[in-house]
Write a protein that holds these residues in place. Structure first.
Motif, PDB file in Angstrom:
ATOM      1  N   ALA A   1     -64.117  29.572  -5.523  1.00 31.63           N
ATOM      2  CA  ALA A   1     -65.018  28.584  -4.921  1.00 31.63           C
ATOM      3  C   ALA A   1     -64.250  27.355  -4.444  1.00 31.63           C
ATOM      4  O   ALA A   1     -64.518  26.821  -3.358  1.00 31.63           O
ATOM      5  CB  ALA A   1     -66.098  28.182  -5.923  1.00 31.63           C
ATOM      6  N   LEU A   2     -63.266  26.902  -5.236  1.00 35.18           N
ATOM      7  CA  LEU A   2     -62.461  25.747  -4.817  1.00 35.18           C
ATOM      8  C   LEU A   2     -61.649  26.083  -3.577  1.00 35.18           C
ATOM      9  O   LEU A   2     -61.501  25.251  -2.670  1.00 35.18           O
ATOM     10  CB  LEU A   2     -61.530  25.318  -5.949  1.00 35.18           C
ATOM     11  N   GLY A   3     -61.118  27.309  -3.521  1.00 31.65           N
ATOM     12  CA  GLY A   3     -60.374  27.716  -2.335  1.00 31.65           C
ATOM     13  C   GLY A   3     -61.231  27.661  -1.083  1.00 31.65           C
ATOM     14  O   GLY A   3     -60.775  27.239  -0.018  1.00 31.65           O
ATOM     15  N   GLU A   4     -62.496  28.071  -1.211  1.00 32.26           N
ATOM     16  CA  GLU A   4     -63.411  28.011  -0.073  1.00 32.26           C
ATOM     17  C   GLU A   4     -63.703  26.562   0.310  1.00 32.26           C
ATOM     18  O   GLU A   4     -63.781  26.218   1.495  1.00 32.26           O
ATOM     19  CB  GLU A   4     -64.704  28.745  -0.416  1.00 32.26           C
ATOM     20  N   GLN A   5     -63.871  25.692  -0.689  1.00 26.88           N
ATOM     21  CA  GLN A   5     -64.154  24.280  -0.400  1.00 26.88           C
ATOM     22  C   GLN A   5     -62.992  23.613   0.332  1.00 26.88           C
ATOM     23  O   GLN A   5     -63.187  22.855   1.277  1.00 26.88           O
ATOM     24  CB  GLN A   5     -64.439  23.524  -1.697  1.00 26.88           C
ATOM     25  N   PHE A   6     -61.763  23.911  -0.131  1.00 20.95           N
ATOM     26  CA  PHE A   6     -60.592  23.271   0.459  1.00 20.95           C
ATOM     27  C   PHE A   6     -60.046  24.016   1.670  1.00 20.95           C
ATOM     28  O   PHE A   6     -59.188  23.497   2.385  1.00 20.95           O
ATOM     29  CB  PHE A   6     -59.487  23.149  -0.594  1.00 20.95           C
TER      30      PHE A   6
END
Length: 261
Positions: A56-61
Motif C-alpha cells: 500500500a505504501l508503494g502505491e501511495q509513493f
C-alpha cells in the motif's frame, strides 16, 4: 502505554505525498524515508500509528515494494519505527537516534519529558552585508566579501522556543537572497539539493547567556532571561566552513537533544 497498546492505522489522508521526481537525483528510498519521517516528526503519524502495508505504501509513493522496504528498515534502525509480527510497522514515539542527515533536517528541542514535538519555522529577515570580523574569520572570507544572514524563529507546541541566525558566503549561494517569507523551511536540505553543497560535519559549542533585547523579544521572554546558546559551524564535503549558525533557545519547557551516530 506502549505503541502496540494503542495502535492506530495511518491513512493516505494524513498528508499529500509529493512525487519522488520532486527530489531530483535523491535515491527513491531516501525520498520515502524523508516523507515518512516528516509525517512522524510533524505529528501527523503519532506514536502508536500502524503504517499501511509495504504494498500500500508503494502505491501511495509510486515506488516499488523493495524501495519501501529499504526505507522502513532504515527508519526502524533509527528508532522511529518498530516492526511487530502481529501488528505490523508501528510508530514508536521514541526520540530517534539521529544521523547527521536527520540532524540537519529536524528540530532538536523536545519536551522536558523527552517526547517529540511539532516544530514550525517562521522567517524574520534576510540580509546581505559585510561580515563582522568574527564571521569573516569563521567562514574564511575577505574584507570585500559579503555574507548572507538569515534570521528566523522556531515554534514548538505553538510557542517560540528558538531564535536562529544563519550566516554564509553570499556569493556561494546566489538566489537565497530573497524575501524572508520565500525561504525554504529546511535550509540545509535545500542547499544540498539546489547547490550540491552537502554538510559532512558539524561542530557545536554550548553556553548559557542572558537574552538581549532582540532575542527576548523574538522568544517573548522577560529582559535578561537565561537562554541556551548553541554556536554551530557546519562544514561541507570538502571540509570548508560553510554555515555559521547561532541558536538561542528557551529551555523552560523544552530540552536540547543531540544524538548523532
Amino acid at each position: 502505554m506502549s505503541a502496540s497498546d494503542d495502535a492506530k492505522p495511518a491513512t493516505g489522508r494524513d498528508a499529500p505525498w509529493p512525487t519522488p521526481a520532486a527530489a531530483h537525483s535523491m535515491p527513491l528510498y531516501e525520498v520515502v524515508k524523508r516523507q515518512i519521517t516528516e509525517a512522524i516528526l510533524s505529528g501527523r503519524w503519532p506514536a502508536g500509528t500502524v503504517l499501511p502495508s509495504e504494498i500500500a505504501l508503494g502505491e501511495q509513493f509510486g515506488v516499488a515494494t523493495g524501495t519501501v522496504r529499504r526505507a522502513l528498515l532504515d527508519l526502524t534502525n533509527d528508532g522511529l519505527l518498530s516492526r511487530r509480527r502481529k501488528t505490523g510497522t508501528v510508530v514508536t514515539g521514541r526520540t530517534p537516534q539521529h544521523s547527521l542527515a536527520l540532524l540537519m533536517k529536524y528540530f532538536r528541542l523536545h519536551r522536558a519529558d523527552g517526547a517529540l514535538t511539532t516544530a514550525e519555522s517562521r522567517p524574520l529577515s534576510v540580509q546581505v552585508a559585510s561580515p563582522t570580523p568574527t564571521e569573516a574569520e569563521a567562514l574564511h572570507l575577505g574584507e570585500a566579501d559579503k555574507v548572507l544572514r538569515i534570521d528566523r524563529v522556531r515554534y514548538a507546541d505553538g510557542k517560540p522556543v528558538m531564535h536562529d541566525r544563519f550566516v554564509m558566503d553570499a556569493a556561494r549561494f546566489p538566489g537565497l537572497s530573497r524575501p524572508a517569507e520565500d525561504l525554504p523551511h529546511l535550509l540545509y536540505a535545500h542547499i544540498a539539493e539546489a547547490y550540491g553543497v552537502r554538510i559532512s560535519a558539524v561542530r557545536e559549542q554550548l553556553s548559557a547567556q542572558l537574552a538581549d533585547e532582540t532575542i527576548a523579544r523574538a522568544l517573548k521572554l522577560p529582559p535578561n532571561a537565561p537562554v541556551l546558546v548553541i554556536e554551530e559551524m557546519a562544514y561541507d564535503q570538502t571540509n570548508t566552513p560553510t554555515i555559521l549558525a547561532i541558536h538561542h533557545a528557551d529551555t523552560t519547557s523544552h530540552r536540547y537533544v543531540n544524538e548523532v551516530q
